[in-house]
Every structure is written in structure tokens, then in C-alpha cells.
Design a protein around this motif. Structure first.
Motif, PDB file in Angstrom:
ATOM      1  N   TYR A   1     -14.400  -1.921  -9.196  1.00 44.74           N
ATOM      2  CA  TYR A   1     -13.367  -2.036  -8.164  1.00 44.74           C
ATOM      3  C   TYR A   1     -12.539  -3.268  -8.473  1.00 44.74           C
ATOM      4  O   TYR A   1     -13.079  -4.367  -8.575  1.00 44.74           O
ATOM      5  N   LEU A   2     -11.262  -3.085  -8.669  1.00 41.20           N
ATOM      6  CA  LEU A   2     -10.424  -4.229  -9.024  1.00 41.20           C
ATOM      7  C   LEU A   2      -9.819  -4.891  -7.795  1.00 41.20           C
ATOM      8  O   LEU A   2     -10.145  -6.014  -7.477  1.00 41.20           O
ATOM      9  N   ASP A   3      -8.936  -4.208  -7.100  1.00 38.91           N
ATOM     10  CA  ASP A   3      -8.332  -4.849  -5.926  1.00 38.91           C
ATOM     11  C   ASP A   3      -7.602  -3.844  -5.053  1.00 38.91           C
ATOM     12  O   ASP A   3      -7.330  -2.722  -5.448  1.00 38.91           O
TER      13      ASP A   3
ATOM     14  N   LEU B   1      -5.880   1.542  -3.997  1.00 38.45           N
ATOM     15  CA  LEU B   1      -6.783   0.660  -4.722  1.00 38.45           C
ATOM     16  C   LEU B   1      -6.511   0.742  -6.212  1.00 38.45           C
ATOM     17  O   LEU B   1      -6.187   1.816  -6.721  1.00 38.45           O
ATOM     18  N   ASN B   2      -6.670  -0.372  -6.910  1.00 39.47           N
ATOM     19  CA  ASN B   2      -6.680  -0.373  -8.368  1.00 39.47           C
ATOM     20  C   ASN B   2      -8.130  -0.319  -8.801  1.00 39.47           C
ATOM     21  O   ASN B   2      -8.931  -1.153  -8.395  1.00 39.47           O
ATOM     22  N   VAL B   3      -8.484   0.662  -9.632  1.00 35.34           N
ATOM     23  CA  VAL B   3      -9.852   0.799 -10.120  1.00 35.34           C
ATOM     24  C   VAL B   3      -9.832   0.927 -11.639  1.00 35.34           C
ATOM     25  O   VAL B   3      -8.783   1.133 -12.251  1.00 35.34           O
ATOM     26  N   ASP B   4     -10.997   0.826 -12.243  1.00 36.91           N
ATOM     27  CA  ASP B   4     -11.144   0.941 -13.689  1.00 36.91           C
ATOM     28  C   ASP B   4     -10.679   2.321 -14.148  1.00 36.91           C
ATOM     29  O   ASP B   4     -10.879   3.314 -13.456  1.00 36.91           O
TER      30      ASP B   4
ATOM     31  N   SER C   1      -5.086  10.203  -7.506  1.00 36.03           N
ATOM     32  CA  SER C   1      -5.032   9.132  -8.494  1.00 36.03           C
ATOM     33  C   SER C   1      -3.831   9.310  -9.409  1.00 36.03           C
ATOM     34  O   SER C   1      -3.338  10.424  -9.602  1.00 36.03           O
ATOM     35  N   TYR C   2      -3.365   8.189  -9.951  1.00 33.19           N
ATOM     36  CA  TYR C   2      -2.312   8.213 -10.958  1.00 33.19           C
ATOM     37  C   TYR C   2      -2.372   6.929 -11.758  1.00 33.19           C
ATOM     38  O   TYR C   2      -2.966   5.938 -11.343  1.00 33.19           O
ATOM     39  N   ARG C   3      -1.799   6.974 -12.933  1.00 34.69           N
ATOM     40  CA  ARG C   3      -1.690   5.777 -13.765  1.00 34.69           C
ATOM     41  C   ARG C   3      -0.279   5.213 -13.608  1.00 34.69           C
ATOM     42  O   ARG C   3       0.689   5.962 -13.685  1.00 34.69           O
TER      43      ARG C   3
ATOM     44  N   ARG D   1      -4.544   3.829 -10.229  1.00 34.00           N
ATOM     45  CA  ARG D   1      -4.314   3.611  -8.804  1.00 34.00           C
ATOM     46  C   ARG D   1      -4.844   4.811  -8.058  1.00 34.00           C
ATOM     47  O   ARG D   1      -4.546   5.950  -8.406  1.00 34.00           O
ATOM     48  N   MET D   2      -5.652   4.543  -7.060  1.00 32.61           N
ATOM     49  CA  MET D   2      -6.220   5.603  -6.229  1.00 32.61           C
ATOM     50  C   MET D   2      -5.673   5.477  -4.819  1.00 32.61           C
ATOM     51  O   MET D   2      -5.649   4.378  -4.252  1.00 32.61           O
ATOM     52  N   ILE D   3      -5.219   6.587  -4.272  1.00 34.70           N
ATOM     53  CA  ILE D   3      -4.781   6.634  -2.878  1.00 34.70           C
ATOM     54  C   ILE D   3      -5.901   7.316  -2.100  1.00 34.70           C
ATOM     55  O   ILE D   3      -6.197   8.483  -2.320  1.00 34.70           O
TER      56      ILE D   3
END
Length: 95
Positions: free
Chosen positions: A6-8, A26-29, A54-56, A79-81
Motif C-alpha cells: 500500500y503506497l498512499d 489509492l496508489n498501490v504496487d 484500476s488504471y495506470r 491507481r485503484m478507485i
């Protein structure tokens, strides 16, 4: 259960507007999958997740010469919504 990196939590104008609709960005790996993220969020924050999108983010371009556009490295995160069930929320600023 596999560990999720989990990034931020993302704070932009768009994400703040989505907080009102019970959606969080959220930003995730980049190796994380939607099901891993959903299970992790439900366990960690004790909430019910309805949907995960999710999307990049787009790649950055760097102009080194006048003619060529050189692509930089791919983003190392997704990025996950996350859409939560009504009545649940994720604390934005943990105490």
C-alpha cells in the motif's frame, strides 16, 4: 494471504469530490490485483467494498532532442478507485 504493498491515499481535486460519493483513490504496487486489494482493504479498514477499478497513470515523456520523444520508465504503481458500501468510510488522517 499475500502481502499488498500500500503506497498512499491520493489527494487531488477529483479524489476529494469522489470522497462524497464514498469512493477512495489509492496508489498501490503494480503487481497487486483487484481481488488482493479488495480483501486487504476489507480486513485492514474493516469496511465492505462494493467495487474496485484500476488504471495506470500515463507514462511521462521527456524531450531530449528536437525531433525524438523518449519514453521514460513505466510507472511502478497502479491507481485503484475503491467504492465502499454506504455507511462505511476509510479514515483519511489516522490518529
Amino acid at each position: 494471504m499475500d502481502e499488498v504493498q500500500y503506497l498512499d491515499l491520493v489527494f487531488t481535486e477529483k479524489s476529494i469530490c469522489l470522497f462524497e460519493k464514498n469512493k477512495y483513490i489509492l496508489n498501490v504496487d503494480s503487481g497487486s490485483t483487484k481481488t488482493k486489494i479488495k480483501n486487504w482493504i476489507e480486513l485492514f479498514f474493516n469496511v465492505k467494498v462494493i467495487g474496485v477499478n484500476s488504471y495506470r497513470p500515463p507514462q511521462k515523456r521527456e524531450k531530449r532532442e528536437k525531433i525524438k520523444l523518449i519514453m521514460k520508465n513505466r510507472m511502478h504503481y497502479k491507481r485503484m478507485i475503491i467504492t465502499l458500501k454506504t455507511g462505511y468510510s476509510i479514515p483519511l488522517f489516522p490518529l
